[in-house]
Design an enzyme around this catalytic site. Structure first.
Site, short mmCIF file in Angstrom:
data_model
loop_
_atom_site.label_atom_id
_atom_site.label_comp_id
_atom_site.label_asym_id
_atom_site.label_seq_id
_atom_site.Cartn_x
_atom_site.Cartn_y
_atom_site.Cartn_z
N ASN A 24 -3.19 9.27 20.36
CA ASN A 24 -3.84 10.46 20.94
C ASN A 24 -5.22 10.16 21.53
O ASN A 24 -5.99 11.06 21.84
CB ASN A 24 -3.92 11.60 19.92
CG ASN A 24 -4.88 11.28 18.78
OD1 ASN A 24 -5.34 10.14 18.66
ND2 ASN A 24 -5.18 12.27 17.96
N ASP A 99 2.94 4.21 0.46
CA ASP A 99 2.09 3.58 -0.54
C ASP A 99 1.73 4.67 -1.54
O ASP A 99 1.27 5.74 -1.15
CB ASP A 99 0.83 3.05 0.15
CG ASP A 99 0.33 1.75 -0.45
OD1 ASP A 99 0.20 1.70 -1.68
OD2 ASP A 99 0.08 0.81 0.32
N ASP A 204 0.68 0.94 -5.72
CA ASP A 204 -0.61 0.26 -5.70
C ASP A 204 -1.09 -0.09 -7.11
O ASP A 204 -1.01 0.73 -8.02
CB ASP A 204 -1.62 1.21 -5.03
CG ASP A 204 -2.94 0.56 -4.71
OD1 ASP A 204 -2.96 -0.36 -3.87
OD2 ASP A 204 -3.96 0.97 -5.30
N GLU A 259 2.63 -3.42 -6.79
CA GLU A 259 1.55 -4.37 -6.53
C GLU A 259 0.97 -4.76 -7.88
O GLU A 259 0.66 -3.91 -8.70
CB GLU A 259 0.47 -3.75 -5.65
CG GLU A 259 -0.44 -4.81 -5.07
CD GLU A 259 -1.89 -4.39 -4.91
OE1 GLU A 259 -2.62 -5.10 -4.23
OE2 GLU A 259 -2.28 -3.37 -5.49
N HIS A 332 -2.86 -6.32 4.27
CA HIS A 332 -4.15 -5.75 4.66
C HIS A 332 -5.30 -6.19 3.75
O HIS A 332 -6.44 -5.80 3.99
CB HIS A 332 -4.03 -4.23 4.63
CG HIS A 332 -3.77 -3.72 3.24
ND1 HIS A 332 -2.62 -4.06 2.54
CD2 HIS A 332 -4.51 -2.98 2.40
CE1 HIS A 332 -2.68 -3.52 1.34
NE2 HIS A 332 -3.81 -2.86 1.22
N ASP A 333 -5.01 -6.94 2.70
CA ASP A 333 -6.05 -7.35 1.75
C ASP A 333 -6.50 -8.79 1.92
O ASP A 333 -7.31 -9.28 1.13
CB ASP A 333 -5.55 -7.18 0.31
CG ASP A 333 -5.44 -5.73 -0.10
OD1 ASP A 333 -6.16 -4.89 0.49
OD2 ASP A 333 -4.64 -5.42 -1.00
C1 GLC Z 1 -4.71 -2.50 -3.73
C2 GLC Z 1 -4.71 -2.29 -2.24
C3 GLC Z 1 -6.11 -2.45 -1.76
C4 GLC Z 1 -6.97 -1.40 -2.43
C5 GLC Z 1 -6.87 -1.49 -3.95
C6 GLC Z 1 -7.42 -0.26 -4.60
O1 GLC Z 1 -5.07 -3.78 -4.08
O2 GLC Z 1 -3.82 -3.16 -1.63
O3 GLC Z 1 -6.20 -2.33 -0.37
O4 GLC Z 1 -8.30 -1.56 -2.03
O5 GLC Z 1 -5.54 -1.57 -4.36
O6 GLC Z 1 -6.60 0.84 -4.35
CA CA Z 2 -5.63 8.47 17.19
#
Ligand code: GLC
Ligand code: CA
Length: 567
Positions: A24, A99, A204, A259, A332-333
């Site tokens: 958008n 997630d 998570d 995780e 992403h970590d």
């Molecule tokens: C997990 C996620 C991470 C987040 C952390 C706290 O490790 O992958 O991105 O910062 O949990 O929620």
């Molecule tokens: Ca956007």
């Protein structure tokens, strides 16, 4: 064994929504953008999408601090767009996983807002509120635990005169899973999404959701990480997960991956070993990302191939015949894998090698956005330009021991932000991610590294990923074969074999630009084998071996041995 469980054959594409595609035009990725890219994701061969959190959030930890579990962040869209996306994904044969963050919420969640109003508020016990201790006239926190993101794990609330626990940022108060009402809330949250058609969850830091009763002091075994023994993998984690499974998950055809920081393969089996005690389908191995650091990316070491092989083989071997692996080399970590385990100089070669190295093991491969085109680390000129809360925390700690320039180098190498720069779709302005100025820096290399260019090139990394995923689907040996590592001590080559019903697959990966001699393991004749994947031209093999080129990959298929021998 092929037992018809769909998650064993799937390949998952992981989206970090803020940086995937802006639909958008406000500079922030969103679900409208994802809708435009569903065909692209499907074209890779992905069978499912996992979304990092898309719920309303003040973004103290970019979505991992949730203020409403049953809605969509207005930056990303709304429930209607999400429903549309779900339908469109399903139409294309792709499942959708969300997630689920159960360890903590945002401090802006109404539960927490209520809980801090008074000690007798019905929500007070949703969180870990405790009075401090008075030592020599000074008020100190209830225990010595430390948070992952911001110093001590306790934050004082003046008005209430109590501390609350936060294992991550201050704005991420830990939920008290001991309280059955909290568990009830999460059961309702799961049902809410599953009833809508969501196909499962990535849970998570799920190994942290139980704490030792009484929240005792920790033995300070590492100065910066206190309390692990009291909040990691306690027996109650399994109890809670079993309750979620029995009461909710068993009633749906859904998938769960946990995780699991600080968890070995042995410990993981408690949760994922197939049988009556199984509570999750898969678990994420942290040790995969520790081959060039100690426990955290922020304590770097030179890359050690033997450490990587040990980690991967350990999970492969211990789970064999018992449980199913989650395979990944990016998320992403962590910073970008080519910049870590591969080579930016040999970006395409090492990118292909790394892809085959992990995707041809036994388990469900996860691909993180941008990995498939070989995105690399950012190198921003100052630490302040890296917005992640844990990056800023690490920089603060590092600045006590390192000079400024070194701190910047550390952050450039290890920051999670490296994985969070906008997806590079094309050579157009802002990498085709957005018509507006993106919320975060685009990597300057987007004119050379982008989807549009790689679509045109049959030998691109992108097209290699497609080929690899196709190969995995077409060859039961890649899905279900047993795993056996060769030449374990080799510091430059990773060689392993998969075997299934008389078919064998030999995967040879070089982790160096140097030339290395490879000799086929006993019992394998390369001239009888068929090379099915690789990253260089190969004409023929002599003397049952070869000398590797930089980051060379070769995958050989040895078919129907049983039948050949019988002849
Ligand atoms: C997990 C996620 C991470 C987040 C952390 C706290 O490790 O992958 O991105 O910062 O949990 O929620
Ligand atoms: Ca956007």
């Amino acid at each position: 064994m092929a037992d018809g469980k769909w998650y064993k054959e799937m390949c998952v594409y992981h989206i970090w929504p803020r940086s995937f595609c802006d639909g958008n035009g406000d500079g922030i990725g969103d679900l409208w953008g994802v809708l435009q890219k569903l065909d692209y994701i499907r074209s890779l061969g992905a069978d499912a999408i996992w979304f990092s959190p898309i719920y309303p959030s003040p973004n103290a930890d970019f979505g991992y601090d949730i203020s409403d579990y049953k809605n969509i962040h207005p930056d990303y869209g709304n429930l209607d767009v999400f429903r549309e996306l779900l339908g469109e994904a399903h139409k294309r044969g792709m499942r959708v996983f969300l997630d689920l963050v159960m360890n903590h919420s945002s401090d802006e969640h109404p539960w927490f807002q209520e809980s801090r109003k008074s000690r007798d508020n019905p929500y007070h016990d949703y969180y870990y509120w405790r009075p401090g201790k008075t030592v020599r006239g000074r008020l100190i926190p209830p225990n010595n635990w430390t948070s992952h993101f911001e110093g001590g794990a306790w934050e004082y609330d003046e008005k209430l005169g109590e501390y609350y626990l936060h294992l991550f940022a201050r704005k991420q108060p830990d939920l008290n899973m001991e309280n059955p009402r909290v568990r009830q809330e999460f059961k309702e949250i799961m049902r809410f999404w599953l009833d809508m058609g969501v196909d499962g969850f990535r849970e998570d830091v799920v190994t942290f959701i139980a704490k030792t009763p009484g929240l005792p002091n920790s033995y300070p075994w590492l100065p910066a990480i206190n309390g692990l023994e009291h909040f990691s993998n306690l027996p109650r984690v399994h109890d809670y997960l079993m309750e979620f499974k029995k009461d909710v998950l068993d009633h749906y055809d859904c998938f769960t991956v946990g995780e699991s920081p600080n968890t070995t393969a042995e410990t993981a089996l408690r949760y994922i070993a197939e049988g009556p005690d199984q509570v999750l389908d898969e678990m994420i191995a942290f040790s995969y990302m520790e081959a060039d650091c100690i426990l955290t990316d922020m304590i770097p070491r030179p890359f050690s191939l033997r450490k990587l092989k040990r980690a991967m083989s350990d999970w492969q071997e211990k789970l064999e015949g018992k449980a199913w692996n989650a395979l990944y080399i990016e998320n992403h970590d962590h910073s970008r894998v080519i910049s870590r385990y591969g080579s930016e100089q040999y970006r395409v070669e090492s990118g292909k090698m790394l892809a085959a190295m992990y995707m041809l093991q036994r388990g469900t491969p996860f691909i993180y956005q941008g990995q498939e085109i070989g995105m690399t680390n950012l190198r921003l000129p100052s630490v302040e330009l890296y917005p992640d809360v844990s990056t800023q925390n690490a920089a603060r700690i590092a600045s006590h021991v390192l000079p400024r320039g070194q701190v910047l180098k550390l952050i450039q190498r290890a920051a999670r932000d490296n994985a969070r720069s906008p997806m590079q779709w094309s050579a157009e302005p802002n990498a085709g991610f957005s018509k507006a100025e993106p919320w975060f820096a685009v990597n300057v290399n987007y004119p050379e590294i982008n989807v549009a260019d790689q679509e045109q090139d049959p030998n691109s990394l992108l097209n290699f990923y497609r080929k690899l995923i196709r190969f995995r689907k077409d060859n039961p040996v890649a899905l279900y074969g047993t795993y056996r590592e060769h030449d374990r001590k080799n510091r430059k080559l990773y060689v392993y074999e998969r075997a299934y019903e008389g078919t064998r697959l030999l995967v040879i990966c070089s982790f160096t630009a140097d030339q290395v001699r490879f000799d086929a393991p006993e019992g394998i004749k390369l001239d009888k084998a068929r090379q099915v994947l690789g990253n260089y031209e190969v004409n023929f093999v002599i003397a049952n071996g070869f000398t590797t080129r930089p980051y060379e990959l070769r995958v050989y298929l040895i078919e129907n041995e049983v039948r050949n021998e019988e002849k």
